[in-house]
Design a protein around this motif. Structure first.
Motif, PDB file in Angstrom:
ATOM      1  N   ASN A 141       0.817  -1.208   0.000  1.00  0.00           N
ATOM      2  CA  ASN A 141       0.000   0.000   0.000  1.00  0.00           C
ATOM      3  C   ASN A 141       0.853   1.262   0.000  1.00  0.00           C
ATOM      4  O   ASN A 141       0.323   2.363   0.170  1.00  0.00           O
ATOM      5  CB  ASN A 141      -0.922   0.009   1.232  1.00  0.00           C
ATOM      6  CG  ASN A 141      -1.976  -1.074   1.166  1.00  0.00           C
ATOM      7  OD1 ASN A 141      -2.575  -1.297   0.108  1.00  0.00           O
ATOM      8  ND2 ASN A 141      -2.202  -1.759   2.268  1.00  0.00           N
ATOM      9  N   ASP A 142       2.146   1.102  -0.142  1.00  0.00           N
ATOM     10  CA  ASP A 142       3.088   2.211  -0.172  1.00  0.00           C
ATOM     11  C   ASP A 142       3.846   2.149  -1.489  1.00  0.00           C
ATOM     12  O   ASP A 142       4.373   1.091  -1.861  1.00  0.00           O
ATOM     13  CB  ASP A 142       4.048   2.127   1.014  1.00  0.00           C
ATOM     14  CG  ASP A 142       4.985   3.310   1.098  1.00  0.00           C
ATOM     15  OD1 ASP A 142       4.695   4.255   1.844  1.00  0.00           O
ATOM     16  OD2 ASP A 142       6.018   3.301   0.399  1.00  0.00           O
ATOM     17  N   ALA A 191       5.439   6.228   8.173  1.00  0.00           N
ATOM     18  CA  ALA A 191       5.295   5.022   7.343  1.00  0.00           C
ATOM     19  C   ALA A 191       4.421   5.270   6.121  1.00  0.00           C
ATOM     20  O   ALA A 191       4.516   4.539   5.142  1.00  0.00           O
ATOM     21  CB  ALA A 191       4.714   3.889   8.185  1.00  0.00           C
ATOM     22  N   SER A 192       3.540   6.259   6.176  1.00  0.00           N
ATOM     23  CA  SER A 192       2.609   6.484   5.072  1.00  0.00           C
ATOM     24  C   SER A 192       3.035   7.638   4.177  1.00  0.00           C
ATOM     25  O   SER A 192       2.195   8.242   3.518  1.00  0.00           O
ATOM     26  CB  SER A 192       1.205   6.750   5.631  1.00  0.00           C
ATOM     27  OG  SER A 192       1.214   7.909   6.456  1.00  0.00           O
ATOM     28  N   ALA A 193       4.341   7.960   4.186  1.00  0.00           N
ATOM     29  CA  ALA A 193       4.796   9.118   3.415  1.00  0.00           C
ATOM     30  C   ALA A 193       4.506   8.950   1.936  1.00  0.00           C
ATOM     31  O   ALA A 193       4.271   9.935   1.238  1.00  0.00           O
ATOM     32  CB  ALA A 193       6.289   9.340   3.645  1.00  0.00           C
ATOM     33  N   HIS A 194       4.524   7.716   1.437  1.00  0.00           N
ATOM     34  CA  HIS A 194       4.288   7.479   0.013  1.00  0.00           C
ATOM     35  C   HIS A 194       3.117   6.520  -0.182  1.00  0.00           C
ATOM     36  O   HIS A 194       3.147   5.675  -1.087  1.00  0.00           O
ATOM     37  CB  HIS A 194       5.548   6.938  -0.656  1.00  0.00           C
ATOM     38  CG  HIS A 194       6.634   7.955  -0.796  1.00  0.00           C
ATOM     39  ND1 HIS A 194       6.587   8.967  -1.728  1.00  0.00           N
ATOM     40  CD2 HIS A 194       7.785   8.132  -0.107  1.00  0.00           C
ATOM     41  CE1 HIS A 194       7.681   9.713  -1.621  1.00  0.00           C
ATOM     42  NE2 HIS A 194       8.409   9.238  -0.647  1.00  0.00           N
ATOM     43  N   ALA A 195       2.110   6.642   0.647  1.00  0.00           N
ATOM     44  CA  ALA A 195       0.905   5.828   0.471  1.00  0.00           C
ATOM     45  C   ALA A 195       0.246   6.161  -0.864  1.00  0.00           C
ATOM     46  O   ALA A 195       0.395   7.265  -1.397  1.00  0.00           O
ATOM     47  CB  ALA A 195      -0.067   6.075   1.625  1.00  0.00           C
ATOM     48  N   TYR A 196      -0.486   5.193  -1.389  1.00  0.00           N
ATOM     49  CA  TYR A 196      -1.141   5.398  -2.685  1.00  0.00           C
ATOM     50  C   TYR A 196      -2.063   6.611  -2.658  1.00  0.00           C
ATOM     51  O   TYR A 196      -2.195   7.336  -3.654  1.00  0.00           O
ATOM     52  CB  TYR A 196      -1.939   4.149  -3.072  1.00  0.00           C
ATOM     53  CG  TYR A 196      -1.100   3.025  -3.608  1.00  0.00           C
ATOM     54  CD1 TYR A 196      -0.780   2.952  -4.957  1.00  0.00           C
ATOM     55  CD2 TYR A 196      -0.616   2.027  -2.767  1.00  0.00           C
ATOM     56  CE1 TYR A 196      -0.013   1.918  -5.453  1.00  0.00           C
ATOM     57  CE2 TYR A 196       0.153   0.990  -3.257  1.00  0.00           C
ATOM     58  CZ  TYR A 196       0.457   0.942  -4.599  1.00  0.00           C
ATOM     59  OH  TYR A 196       1.228  -0.074  -5.085  1.00  0.00           O
TER      60      TYR A 196
END
Length: 529
Positions: free
Chosen positions: A310-311, A387-392
């Motif tokens: 998801n990243d 952790a979600s810096a490059h989430a979709y």
């Protein structure tokens, strides 16, 4: 008692052969010296210009050497290092990777709080190690190049010290890298014990002249080859030595991640090709099944895990593992032949050249993709610490906010998926054709299936970028670089150059691939004794 005098004769050094390494190491040391003696901190653009100029100079010198020597092998240091078409082509790739990484990092160093002189010096030192690995004709020299590349990368990742994820990634990479180096050293010891030489050409000559009944030393040699494969398999992130890659790629700064996925991987595969096809080709019946198994596992795990992410950054990390599997497909395509020359005549040269072609094209695609990630990280005012810096979701609506950037990323992702008229399609076609020519029909089928599976991961990002509803996390903010730095359309100009170069190479090579295919074939044929 009479004294016995032993005369030591130093090996002759051809400095012209070593010019690319001298340029890289000299620039790194010179930059550190000037930065340490300067009364004030050097501006960031000084380090960037030095890195770009050094990378371009090393690539130009290698290209001139290719023109002058016509890819013919030219050994030095008593045969421990050789300059041939194979090493020179990889040196040009390393120089291009240096230039693109420096361009992308120029606008990102402030965000990661990394000192420009130290970053540039470490980058140049790692590039010198990569060049040494590409031309090493001795296992000891190969190990020195491997460690020069690896140690510089450990520090490069940890240079963004204020980010806990970077420190964690550097430590994980260091610990696992130390284990892989130990395996590699033990493999060198066993190969030396069974052949009496660490010189790759010497090992190949010994094995060529000693084919016969199985001896006890043959078992030591096979174990040594297996340990060498473990050490180099870690460097190229082949399954099952890949566990470090997703976490390290995610935690490292995006410009460093692009360098890891391209130049570091290319250096590892260059070393692997030299070991397999120069030193131990006569044992190909023993290591070919291992390579096929590694390729099968790497393709499957990389593709399946990529679609589960998801990243975007972790997805590209597993995608890099899958691409390593395609390179292994070409390296494992060994036709049934009685010797190295017959292997080349039966199409083996085309098999390995397909892997070299894949390495070059994928390097530009990876560098361009992670350059886009670096720009998007700044666009969203993210330090990439969470952790979600490059989430979709963060890429939702990117085509509306930055249409040109989204288009460039789309081209690079579709090329990695193997869409026609891109370099990725030609590269996949070449390695699969090589596997079919070597009667590796099962592996070729697996490669085609995993290519289709991987396409889902890339198309998922493309659909997110062009989704009409946009992202809840996105905004129209500008990158967090210094206000005085040049921009184009609100984006850092240096990153725009790097992304444009990656897209141009991907498209041009996809439409006109023959020149690069011929260069790759000439480079591979130059390593045949």
């Amino acid at each position: 008692m009479a004294q016995v005098e032993i005369a030591f004769e130093a090996p002759a050094v051809d400095w012209w052969v070593l010019t690319p390494q001298i340029i890289l190491v000299g620039a790194a040391l010179g930059l550190l010296l000037v930065a340490s003696l300067a009364p004030r901190a050097l501006p960031g653009w000084v380090s960037t210009i030095v890195t770009i100029g050094t990378g371009a100079a090393a690539a130009i010198v290698a290209a001139v050497q290719w023109t002058v020597w016509d890819a013919a092998p030219r050994p030095t240091l008593n045969g421990a290092f050789v300059s041939d078409g194979f090493s020179l082509l990889l040196t040009v790739l390393v120089g291009a990777g240096l230039v693109m990484t420096a361009l992308v990092a120029h606008s990102a160093l402030d965000r990661y709080d990394m000192a420009p002189p130290e970053f540039a010096a470490l980058l140049l030192a790692s590039a010198a190690g990569a060049v040494v690995m590409a031309g090493a004709n001795d296992l000891i020299v190969l190990f020195l190049g491997l460690e020069s590349l690896s140690i510089a990368l450990y520090v490069l990742i940890a240079l963004a010290g204020r980010r806990a994820s970077a420190r964690e990634s550097a430590m994980k990479y260091f610990v696992l890298g130390a284990f892989s180096s130990a395996f590699f050293l033990y493999g060198i010891a066993l190969v030396y014990g069974s052949t009496g030489s660490t010189n790759l050409s010497g090992i190949g000559g010994f094995l060529f002249g000693s084919i016969g009944p199985t001896r006890e030393s043959d078992y030591l040699l096979l174990v040594g080859i297996a340990l060498l494969l473990v050490g180099l398999g870690f460097k190229v992130a082949a399954v099952p030595f890949h566990f470090w890659a997703p976490d390290v790629y995610e935690g490292a700064p995006s410009p460093v991640t692009g360098y890891l996925a391209s130049i570091a991987k290319a250096a590892g595969f260059a070393a692997l090709a030299r070991v397999l096809y120069v030193a131990v080709f006569e044992q190909s019946t023993a290591w070919t099944p291992i390579m096929v198994g590694l390729a099968f596992a790497t393709l499957a795990v990389g593709a399946i895990m990529a679609i589960c992410q998801n990243d975007v950054k972790r997805m590209l990390a597993y995608s890099s593992i899958s691409h390593a599997g395609f390179v292994l497909v070409g390296l494992s395509a060994v036709p049934a032949a009685s010797g190295l020359v017959q292997w080349a005549e039966e199409g083996g040269g085309d098999a390995v050249s397909s892997s070299v072609f894949y390495l070059i094209t994928y390097s530009f695609m990876a560098l361009g993709s992670f350059a886009v990630l670096s720009v998007v990280g700044a666009e969203l005012r993210s330090s990439e610490a969470d952790a979600s810096a490059h989430a979709y979701s963060r890429y939702g609506g990117l085509a509306r906010r930055r249409p040109v950037l989204a288009l460039a990323f789309t081209v690079l992702l579709l090329a990695q998926a193997g869409v026609p008229f891109t370099a990725g399609f030609v590269a996949k076609f070449e390695v699969i054709l090589a596997s079919i020519n070597a009667e590796g029909y099962v592996l070729a089928a697996v490669a085609m299936v995993t290519a289709v599976v991987s396409a889902f991961a890339y198309l998922r990002v493309v659909l997110a970028m062009y989704a009409p509803e946009g992202s809840a996390d996105g905004d129209d903010s500008t990158p967090t670089a210094r206000p005085g730095r040049p921009r184009w359309g609100g984006l850092p100009l240096t990153s725009v150059f790097a992304i444009s170069l990656a897209v141009a190479v991907t498209v041009v090579v996809g439409v006109f691939p023959q020149t690069l295919i011929e260069w790759s074939r000439d480079a591979v044929l130059s390593i045949i004794p």
